[in-house]
Design a protein around this motif. Sequence first.
Motif, PDB file in Angstrom:
ATOM      1  N   GLY A 261       0.786  -1.223   0.000  1.00 53.53           N
ATOM      2  CA  GLY A 261       0.000   0.000   0.000  1.00 53.53           C
ATOM      3  C   GLY A 261       0.818   1.273   0.000  1.00 53.53           C
ATOM      4  N   LYS A 262       2.143   1.197   0.009  1.00 48.39           N
ATOM      5  CA  LYS A 262       2.969   2.400   0.045  1.00 48.39           C
ATOM      6  C   LYS A 262       2.900   3.148  -1.284  1.00 48.39           C
ATOM      7  N   GLU A 263       2.753   2.403  -2.353  1.00 53.92           N
ATOM      8  CA  GLU A 263       2.655   3.016  -3.674  1.00 53.92           C
ATOM      9  C   GLU A 263       1.305   2.623  -4.254  1.00 53.92           C
ATOM     10  N   LYS A 264       0.373   3.558  -4.289  1.00 53.09           N
ATOM     11  CA  LYS A 264      -0.983   3.204  -4.675  1.00 53.09           C
ATOM     12  C   LYS A 264      -1.261   3.474  -6.151  1.00 53.09           C
ATOM     13  N   LYS A 265      -0.305   4.029  -6.854  1.00 50.23           N
ATOM     14  CA  LYS A 265      -0.504   4.280  -8.275  1.00 50.23           C
ATOM     15  C   LYS A 265       0.064   3.126  -9.093  1.00 50.23           C
ATOM     16  N   GLY A 266      -0.365   3.050 -10.328  1.00 47.44           N
ATOM     17  CA  GLY A 266       0.176   1.996 -11.189  1.00 47.44           C
ATOM     18  C   GLY A 266      -0.842   0.905 -11.419  1.00 47.44           C
ATOM     19  N   SER A 267      -0.358  -0.240 -11.886  1.00 53.26           N
ATOM     20  CA  SER A 267      -1.234  -1.331 -12.267  1.00 53.26           C
ATOM     21  C   SER A 267      -1.894  -1.954 -11.052  1.00 53.26           C
ATOM     22  N   GLN A 268      -3.085  -2.501 -11.279  1.00 51.86           N
ATOM     23  CA  GLN A 268      -3.856  -3.153 -10.233  1.00 51.86           C
ATOM     24  C   GLN A 268      -3.896  -4.658 -10.504  1.00 51.86           C
ATOM     25  N   LYS A 269      -4.144  -5.410  -9.460  1.00 47.59           N
ATOM     26  CA  LYS A 269      -4.277  -6.852  -9.615  1.00 47.59           C
ATOM     27  C   LYS A 269      -5.522  -7.330  -8.871  1.00 47.59           C
ATOM     28  N   LEU A 270      -6.104  -8.415  -9.334  1.00 45.36           N
ATOM     29  CA  LEU A 270      -7.288  -9.011  -8.724  1.00 45.36           C
ATOM     30  C   LEU A 270      -6.874 -10.269  -7.976  1.00 45.36           C
ATOM     31  N   ILE A 271      -7.362 -10.404  -6.755  1.00 44.46           N
ATOM     32  CA  ILE A 271      -7.008 -11.546  -5.914  1.00 44.46           C
ATOM     33  C   ILE A 271      -8.280 -12.117  -5.307  1.00 44.46           C
ATOM     34  N   VAL A 272      -8.520 -13.398  -5.514  1.00 50.00           N
ATOM     35  CA  VAL A 272      -9.624 -14.080  -4.832  1.00 50.00           C
ATOM     36  C   VAL A 272      -9.104 -14.563  -3.487  1.00 50.00           C
ATOM     37  N   THR A 273      -9.798 -14.244  -2.420  1.00 48.93           N
ATOM     38  CA  THR A 273      -9.279 -14.539  -1.086  1.00 48.93           C
ATOM     39  C   THR A 273     -10.422 -14.782  -0.093  1.00 48.93           C
ATOM     40  N   SER A 274     -10.073 -15.410   1.005  1.00 49.21           N
ATOM     41  CA  SER A 274     -11.032 -15.558   2.115  1.00 49.21           C
ATOM     42  C   SER A 274     -10.973 -14.351   3.033  1.00 49.21           C
ATOM     43  N   GLY A 275      -9.973 -13.473   2.838  1.00 42.04           N
ATOM     44  CA  GLY A 275      -9.821 -12.276   3.667  1.00 42.04           C
ATOM     45  C   GLY A 275      -9.021 -12.493   4.931  1.00 42.04           C
ATOM     46  N   GLU A 276      -8.561 -13.723   5.157  1.00 43.97           N
ATOM     47  CA  GLU A 276      -7.855 -14.021   6.398  1.00 43.97           C
ATOM     48  C   GLU A 276      -6.347 -13.819   6.299  1.00 43.97           C
ATOM     49  N   ASP A 277      -5.811 -13.873   5.080  1.00 42.62           N
ATOM     50  CA  ASP A 277      -4.355 -13.850   4.935  1.00 42.62           C
ATOM     51  C   ASP A 277      -3.837 -12.647   4.173  1.00 42.62           C
ATOM     52  N   ILE A 278      -4.724 -11.772   3.705  1.00 45.07           N
ATOM     53  CA  ILE A 278      -4.307 -10.616   2.914  1.00 45.07           C
ATOM     54  C   ILE A 278      -4.964  -9.361   3.478  1.00 45.07           C
ATOM     55  N   ARG A 279      -4.188  -8.323   3.676  1.00 47.14           N
ATOM     56  CA  ARG A 279      -4.717  -7.045   4.146  1.00 47.14           C
ATOM     57  C   ARG A 279      -5.238  -6.248   2.957  1.00 47.14           C
ATOM     58  N   LEU A 280      -6.454  -5.754   3.069  1.00 45.57           N
ATOM     59  CA  LEU A 280      -7.068  -5.005   1.975  1.00 45.57           C
ATOM     60  C   LEU A 280      -6.495  -3.598   1.899  1.00 45.57           C
ATOM     61  N   VAL A 281      -5.953  -3.266   0.739  1.00 39.67           N
ATOM     62  CA  VAL A 281      -5.534  -1.900   0.429  1.00 39.67           C
ATOM     63  C   VAL A 281      -6.043  -1.618  -0.977  1.00 39.67           C
ATOM     64  N   GLY A 282      -7.252  -1.113  -1.074  1.00 40.22           N
ATOM     65  CA  GLY A 282      -7.866  -0.905  -2.376  1.00 40.22           C
ATOM     66  C   GLY A 282      -9.360  -1.160  -2.307  1.00 40.22           C
ATOM     67  N   SER A 283      -9.870  -1.932  -3.264  1.00 37.95           N
ATOM     68  CA  SER A 283     -11.307  -2.215  -3.349  1.00 37.95           C
ATOM     69  C   SER A 283     -11.579  -3.678  -3.031  1.00 37.95           C
ATOM     70  N   CYS A 284     -12.726  -3.911  -2.439  1.00 39.21           N
ATOM     71  CA  CYS A 284     -13.157  -5.271  -2.140  1.00 39.21           C
ATOM     72  C   CYS A 284     -14.536  -5.498  -2.760  1.00 39.21           C
ATOM     73  N   ILE A 285     -14.654  -6.527  -3.562  1.00 41.49           N
ATOM     74  CA  ILE A 285     -15.950  -6.949  -4.094  1.00 41.49           C
ATOM     75  C   ILE A 285     -16.332  -8.205  -3.323  1.00 41.49           C
ATOM     76  N   TYR A 286     -17.392  -8.127  -2.552  1.00 43.88           N
ATOM     77  CA  TYR A 286     -17.781  -9.259  -1.712  1.00 43.88           C
ATOM     78  C   TYR A 286     -19.036  -9.928  -2.277  1.00 43.88           C
ATOM     79  N   PHE A 287     -19.028 -11.243  -2.258  1.00 45.75           N
ATOM     80  CA  PHE A 287     -20.163 -12.062  -2.677  1.00 45.75           C
ATOM     81  C   PHE A 287     -20.580 -12.911  -1.478  1.00 45.75           C
ATOM     82  N   PHE A 288     -21.875 -13.029  -1.252  1.00 48.70           N
ATOM     83  CA  PHE A 288     -22.317 -13.865  -0.139  1.00 48.70           C
ATOM     84  C   PHE A 288     -23.636 -14.558  -0.465  1.00 48.70           C
ATOM     85  N   ARG A 289     -23.810 -15.696   0.194  1.00 47.97           N
ATOM     86  CA  ARG A 289     -25.024 -16.506   0.030  1.00 47.97           C
ATOM     87  C   ARG A 289     -25.839 -16.435   1.314  1.00 47.97           C
TER      88      ARG A 289
END
Length: 445
Positions: free
Chosen positions: A82-110
Amino acid sequence: VITGDVVKDLMKATKASRDIKRQQIDARHRWFFDKIADYCQLAPDVVEDQILDSDFTLFENFFKENGSRVLLVFQMPENADGKEKKGSQKLIVTSGEDIRLVGSCIYFFRISNEKELIDKFMDRDVYFGTIEAPDGDLLTAVRTMLDSLVIPSLLKNTDWGKLSNNGSNAIVSNFITGLEDFSKLLESAKANLSETFISSVKLNMPDDLPIQGLTTPQQYQNTAGNFDLVTQLEGIVASWCKQIEQVLAQSEQMRKEADDTGPNSELVYWKERMASFNALLDQIKSQPCKTTIGILFAAKSKIIKHWKTLDARITDAANEAKDNVKYLYTLMKFCKPLKRCSPVEMLDCIPGLINAIRMINSISRYYNTSERMTSLFVKVTNQMVSACKNYILKDVSKVWELPRDQALQRIEDCLHLNTEYQACFRRTKEKRKKYRLRLCVDTTA
């Protein structure tokens, strides 16, 4: 050194893994890719290429019967710190337990995971939304979403399904009140994690002191003969004492509160105090602090007497805050109906509320003073008055806009609530007086 052959082997392995994952993609995955592409303003094939590097088992666990009910997709900068917020972005599918969110989160739930997801029912069975946390401040992001979108939408909603038919307004009101309380809890948690709060309760200790590894009384005794070190440690403890005195002084200051402050503010206040005192206690119990005090005690330093006094005060203040938070939490479930229920619906809640306050007065070690009880009753009454105002002005901006009969009925409902509130208070007070008198008689007998 990584050779060219190793790099080629890694690239081949990565390509093989992506090809295997690509063969697993079905209509359900495509549905996800389309939703993500719409939000991120990317082509679906670009989304697919990026997500192929993620853990595909998370999809399978979300699709299957009795699987996970939540799936998260983070859109983050390439450097995830998160120190450099400009530049290319990447998409990561995660459970949210092992990665700190710095950006946008798209959440899906049942809502229900009792059956396996079927592609033709994806729009019906899967809900999704977004959270923006460009600075990694997830607490503020969630609170903003609740305050600006979720809660206002619920307040404007008029169709509550079966709850609309059987008149269960109290259930809806309690639910919305719970969300509002949770939002305030996030605000309080954010304040307790702020740099200002942390700096106010952090006991600074130089890293270059030669006291690491000293843990026994004999070691303290041997070190106590080092005059220069003892003098340095006394200066450090003196600065700790000033910090602790400042925290105690701030906690004992007269609180400035609005005239319409409700009981929830009392809980927030004591939770903040508990966080402050517990943070200090954790540091006091840490080994560096124990070693410092142990050496000064062995050296018979004069500052130890003052330190012990402050240690006892902090411990007592922390116990008080913890005790008060415990009892106020039990009270909150009786206070929730006061926020949005009508005066008529509140009538059934009054006996339980008064009895809960009586129990706090009888059992609590710290909260049973006349001053605290009076302050609590004032806040409870403020909440009821605010609810009555909202009830009278429901669907109108001025009371004279109501039909005469309806206005009189609403005012009468509020007056009846006040009468029952005071009557219940007097009955409970009289019962308590008789109980004390009987207890006194039994004791003398």
